[in-house]
Structures are given as C-alpha cells and as structure tokens.
Design a protein around this motif. Sequence first.
Motif, PDB file in Angstrom:
ATOM      1  N   LEU A   1      11.607 -86.352  66.016  1.00 14.16           N
ATOM      2  CA  LEU A   1      12.401 -85.375  66.739  1.00 14.16           C
ATOM      3  C   LEU A   1      11.475 -84.530  67.613  1.00 14.16           C
ATOM      4  O   LEU A   1      10.250 -84.515  67.399  1.00 14.16           O
ATOM      5  N   PRO A   2      11.991 -83.826  68.614  1.00 16.98           N
ATOM      6  CA  PRO A   2      11.125 -83.043  69.515  1.00 16.98           C
ATOM      7  C   PRO A   2      10.206 -82.083  68.757  1.00 16.98           C
ATOM      8  O   PRO A   2      10.638 -81.382  67.844  1.00 16.98           O
ATOM      9  N   TYR A   3       8.955 -82.063  69.168  1.00 15.67           N
ATOM     10  CA  TYR A   3       7.952 -81.223  68.514  1.00 15.67           C
ATOM     11  C   TYR A   3       6.982 -80.683  69.549  1.00 15.67           C
ATOM     12  O   TYR A   3       6.922 -81.153  70.687  1.00 15.67           O
ATOM     13  N   MET A   4       6.212 -79.685  69.157  1.00 13.14           N
ATOM     14  CA  MET A   4       5.220 -79.082  70.046  1.00 13.14           C
ATOM     15  C   MET A   4       3.870 -79.795  69.881  1.00 13.14           C
ATOM     16  O   MET A   4       3.452 -80.103  68.767  1.00 13.14           O
ATOM     17  N   ARG A   5       3.218 -80.048  70.990  1.00 14.80           N
ATOM     18  CA  ARG A   5       1.956 -80.787  70.954  1.00 14.80           C
ATOM     19  C   ARG A   5       0.705 -79.926  70.730  1.00 14.80           C
ATOM     20  O   ARG A   5      -0.260 -80.405  70.147  1.00 14.80           O
ATOM     21  N   PRO A   6       0.660 -78.668  71.211  1.00 14.23           N
ATOM     22  CA  PRO A   6      -0.582 -77.893  71.078  1.00 14.23           C
ATOM     23  C   PRO A   6      -1.180 -77.858  69.676  1.00 14.23           C
ATOM     24  O   PRO A   6      -2.404 -77.999  69.534  1.00 14.23           O
ATOM     25  N   PRO A   7      -0.402 -77.693  68.597  1.00 17.63           N
ATOM     26  CA  PRO A   7      -1.032 -77.638  67.268  1.00 17.63           C
ATOM     27  C   PRO A   7      -1.736 -78.930  66.857  1.00 17.63           C
ATOM     28  O   PRO A   7      -2.557 -78.910  65.946  1.00 17.63           O
ATOM     29  N   LEU A   8      -1.410 -80.043  67.518  1.00 15.85           N
ATOM     30  CA  LEU A   8      -2.057 -81.312  67.160  1.00 15.85           C
ATOM     31  C   LEU A   8      -3.567 -81.251  67.377  1.00 15.85           C
ATOM     32  O   LEU A   8      -4.328 -81.934  66.679  1.00 15.85           O
TER      33      LEU A   8
ATOM     34  N   PHE B   1      -1.412 -71.543  80.927  1.00 10.87           N
ATOM     35  CA  PHE B   1      -1.835 -72.428  79.842  1.00 10.87           C
ATOM     36  C   PHE B   1      -2.915 -71.730  79.049  1.00 10.87           C
ATOM     37  O   PHE B   1      -3.505 -70.742  79.504  1.00 10.87           O
ATOM     38  N   TRP B   2      -3.154 -72.205  77.868  1.00 14.57           N
ATOM     39  CA  TRP B   2      -4.155 -71.576  77.019  1.00 14.57           C
ATOM     40  C   TRP B   2      -4.915 -72.634  76.248  1.00 14.57           C
ATOM     41  O   TRP B   2      -4.452 -73.764  76.053  1.00 14.57           O
ATOM     42  N   SER B   3      -6.099 -72.262  75.808  1.00  9.40           N
ATOM     43  CA  SER B   3      -6.927 -73.154  75.008  1.00  9.40           C
ATOM     44  C   SER B   3      -7.724 -72.300  74.033  1.00  9.40           C
ATOM     45  O   SER B   3      -8.207 -71.216  74.391  1.00  9.40           O
TER      46      SER B   3
ATOM     47  N   ILE C   1       2.135 -70.134  69.654  1.00  7.55           N
ATOM     48  CA  ILE C   1       2.427 -70.835  70.898  1.00  7.55           C
ATOM     49  C   ILE C   1       2.573 -69.793  71.983  1.00  7.55           C
ATOM     50  O   ILE C   1       3.645 -69.232  72.210  1.00  7.55           O
ATOM     51  N   ARG C   2       1.467 -69.502  72.650  1.00  3.03           N
ATOM     52  CA  ARG C   2       1.450 -68.399  73.603  1.00  3.03           C
ATOM     53  C   ARG C   2       2.002 -68.856  74.957  1.00  3.03           C
ATOM     54  O   ARG C   2       1.297 -68.916  75.960  1.00  3.03           O
ATOM     55  N   SER C   3       3.286 -69.182  74.960  1.00  7.27           N
ATOM     56  CA  SER C   3       3.939 -69.633  76.182  1.00  7.27           C
ATOM     57  C   SER C   3       4.635 -68.458  76.839  1.00  7.27           C
ATOM     58  O   SER C   3       5.459 -67.794  76.226  1.00  7.27           O
ATOM     59  N   GLU C   4       4.288 -68.214  78.060  1.00  7.87           N
ATOM     60  CA  GLU C   4       4.865 -67.093  78.785  1.00  7.87           C
ATOM     61  C   GLU C   4       5.996 -67.586  79.682  1.00  7.87           C
ATOM     62  O   GLU C   4       5.938 -68.664  80.241  1.00  7.87           O
TER      63      GLU C   4
END
Length: 641
Positions: free
Chosen positions: A198-205, A512-514, A558-561
Amino acid sequence: MSTGAAGGGGGGGDNKLYVLLVGAAFLGGGVYAYQTVRGDKQRYQDRLTEIASRPNKAAAGQPSAYIQSEAPAVEATETEEVHEQVSEPQAAPAAEESSPPAPAVEESSPPAPAVEESSPPAPAAEESSPPTPATEEPAPSETTELPPVDSAPSPAKFPSHAPYLLIGGGTASFAAARSIRARDPGARVLIVTEEPDLPYMRPPLSKELWFSDDPSVTDTLRFKQWNGKERSIYFQPPSFYISPEELDSAENGGVAVLTGKKVVHMDVRGNKVQLNDDTEISYDKCLIATGGVPRNLQVIERAGDEVMERTSLFRKIEDFKALDKVSRNAKSITIIGGGFLGSELACALGRRSTESGLEVIQMFPERGNMGKVLPEYLSNWTTEKVKREGVKVVAEALVKAVTYKDDKVEIQLKDGRVVKTDHIVAAVGLEPSVDLAKSAGLEVDSDFGGYRVNAELQARSNIWVAGDAACFYDIRLGRRRVEHHDHAVVSGRLAGENMTGANKPYWHQSMFWSDLGPDVGYEAIGIVDSSLPTVGVFAKATAKDTPKAATEKSGTGIRSESETEAVAISPVASSTPAPTVEHHKDDYGKGVIFYLRDKVVVGIILWNVFNRMPIARKIIKDGEEHADLNEVAKLFNIHED
C-alpha cells in the motif's frame, strides 16, 4: 393322416405362441431399455444441474487427474485416456458455447445410448452407487465447464471502470487521492501500483529505519522518529482503503489500491489502460504518478551475472529489506554515489559498522560528499562528518571496470586504485518512468526527462502527471523536474484538485531535506547547484539546531512543507546585528547558503536551521537582487539562539 394332420396343427399353434412370447419379450425389453435410458439421462441431467449449482465445491472436490486434464481438453492436446472419457465429443464444446448445460446435453444426447450399449455395466454401477460412478462418464463435461469459474477470477476482483484512475502507488498518487476525496467526498478512486505494498513514504527507508533498535523492523516497518515518537512507514493502515471489488458498490465511494499490477499501455482516445495481465480498465480522469527507477552504472551492468547478483539498487521496501539482510551477513559494502541517497545510506550503514564490524566504503567522482550540491568548503566538512560515522571515503573515484574475483567484487578506478568489497550499492540517480509515453502519445522532455505538463500539471485534457515523472514549468525558475518528497506531496495534491475541476496553476516552490543522522541535517529549496555562485552565512549551533530537535518541535520526521505564500508575506528581520562570518571556517554549526543566478537568489539551503522554509520560499518567489545577503540572513534569526 389324421394323426399327422393333428400333429401338424399342434405344431403351428405352438409356433404362433412362441412368436407371441418372443414379441412380448422384445417389447418389454424395449420398454425397459427406454425407461432405463430415460432414467439415466434424467439422473445425468440432475447431476449436471447439481454441479452447476455449486461449481466451487465441485471444483474443490475433483480428483487431481481431472483437474490436470482440463487444460489439454481445451487445447485439443488430450491423451488417449481423455479421448476415451470424452466419448460424447459434442457435449463439452456445446456446454462451453451455451451457458445452460441442460440444452447442450439434450442436443448431444444421441451418443448416450451408444455409451450404454458399448459399456452396459455403467448403468448398473450408476444405480448401485450413484455418487461415484455417475461422475466418471460426464467428468470431462464437468471439468470443461468449471474452469471459466475458477481459472479466470481476476476480472471479478477489480472494476473495469474507475472514475479516477491513479497510475502509481507512491506519495504523489496518495496525495492526489486524498485531495480528490476532500473535494469530491463520494469519489471512487482506484490506485494501480506495480509494488505489492500500500502507499508508503520513502524517506525513512534511507533514514530512520536504519537507526531502529527493533530486530523485526524489516517486518513491522515501524520506526522511531528523531523525536522518539513511533510511527509506521505506511501513510494509512489497510482499514483506510476499500477493496477494489467494492469500488463500484461502495455507497460513499472510497480509495482502492490494486497492488502487483502494472499499466503497460494507454489508449487516450478510448480513455482506457491495459495492465500487464491484458486486463483493461477505463477511466474518466487519469493521473500518471509512476515516479522513477534507480539508475545503474553501465560498467556494472556489463560486468556479468556474478557482479549483478552482488549489486543493489535502492528505492523500494524490498530494497531496504534486501540491503538490511546483506548488511548483517557481508563483511564489506561499497556505496557508489555521493548524493543525497548515497550519503544517507553511508551514514546509516556506518553507524551499524561500529556494532558489527561491517566495512562501509563510499566512493564518488566529486572531490567531496554531495559535491554537486554543496559549496566546496561545506562539502569537505560533510565528508569529514561521514568519515566520523565510520565510513571509508574514496573521493574523485571514476569507475573503470568491475569484476568478480576470489569471492570478492573488485572495483577498478581509472586512476589505478582498486577497491575490493562483498557488495555494491549503486546510488547514482533516478530515471523517470516514462514507459507510457509512446502508447499515450505524451511528450517527454529531452533535457530533464519526465512528461512535459502545463502549469496545471496536465499532459492532455483528462490526463495529469505529478511527482518525479512530471517535468513542469516553474514561473520563477523555468522548466524543472524535481525528485523530492515535498514536491510529490504538493504536485500530487494539486493534480488531485485539478482533476476535480480546480484549474489551479502550480506555483509552489517545493523543498527537500536530507539528514546525515540525527545530528546534522539541512532543508533546501529552489536550484541548489554547486556550480552557481554561493554566499554562506553561519552561526554557532546549539543543542536545538539538529534534526532531532526539529522533529521534537514539529512532531513529525517528514519535514514536508506546503505553506502558501501568505505564511511568510512579511518576514521580520532579527534586530541582533550579524557577526562577521568567514565562509571557510571549520565549524559550520548552522547557517544559510544562498545560490545566485544573475545576482538573484534562486536557491537556499538551511543548514541545521529548521522550520523557516516559508521565509526562504518568499525570498525566491520575490526574485529580487540583494545588495547584502548578510541582512537577508537575519530574516532567519540564526544569530538569536
């Protein structure tokens, strides 16, 4: 003579009587045979009717020999044994051509007496034990009728039409689904994704999941954010969605996800798509949010199977699970790539190396880590930071050849250096997925890749594109393609709004963030290219100036603005005078880096400065020249803490 005459008359009467008895016997036998045949036909008919009324149960109860003979019977490649069983050759085709089984048997009934005559024990056996032998003769007819029910269940599992069809199951697609449902509460949305998830967020990977203390993290996919709060990688639990087969009938609509399916062809005139199993789904509105696929080095692809088997690309949940397993068994892992993904994975695996003794090597062609993004002095500082995380850095590394030798993968560099490792992770960029462009007749941008869309993210009148696969026109910075989480969120949301008639242009400057672990991170916006002139203003960092502290304050990792410009229409500068800052000092605790093009700020990096993105967005949107960027830096209040 009289005696003879009398004797002759008696013999004639006997003959007549004999003939009469024989005739009666034949008549009785005929009536019996007729009744028997009629009764057999009726029992045969009843049996077929019973089977037809419970096809699933009958199919489950069939012996394996019959199940195996179904396909050959249809393909006309049956064995002699099957031919013997199908002694009524017209029965099976008739049953397939006409849905009611009864008329088919009636039309093909003439061969039935032949069966009775050629194998007389059958009726007797049928009478003595009806349940078992009765199925032996009609078995081919039964098995040829059952496969249409059991062998093609897929069309019944999802609708043939979706008012809103979203191709791709990533962040942009999920954001679009939420946006569509917000504006059209009864909307029926179908997401088709090639992935099994199901849809998931990629950044934590590539971030938090690697720092989890839970040994079962690859199964749970739950992680602790830098602020200590736990959450799942999935946007929503399964209960949020409805099943695809419910999409047509759900009273209030909903969002359904069809996993493990890939759209391979688009018919834009017919408003329909074809899946990889040849199934077709029509639509009213369609979103293409196919994202991209990780690139690999050609030198690795040409190296052979043994090298490819020891090379990982990183993008999906399966990639995270596979690399996690490799990291627990291999002695050495080499990451090729010095960008965001490569640097994050290097730091994550480097932390693990201190516990398990894993050797982690990161190589890249630039002089320093993230050399294409950061100015040289900051790139050098970041490289040292990565080294402190336990990573062996090989800079200015151009790969010439890769071979497998003596149970090791050998990476030969153009300057003669050789690196031996157990496994390679290629983190060298993303290729936008534009496979549907040809069949759909959509334009692909020759410079940036991705589908070219207008200001409303439209590629055609009823087709939108969002996320990594969209090449859009930025009214301030020109045509661009962005591969970051925030852009996927915002572009997906806008596409969803426009699919419901909003007709809004895409003006948002995505960020974007890193994070290089919990202690060093940055947020960026606009064009951040190290080849542009830069001006950096730095200050001393405190304990509050870390990704961990930022998530503790915001409550999310998830620092999405997604703020509108109204959030930062009038930033107020700090009254504290900015101290004189040297760009090349060794301690870059926190600061702001401005990227200039024709003396105008086109990109900003907030280095260990968080939750100030609306200000940066406003500066870029204004597009003004600034005589003193030290004064502009005061807007971010970096000297007050």
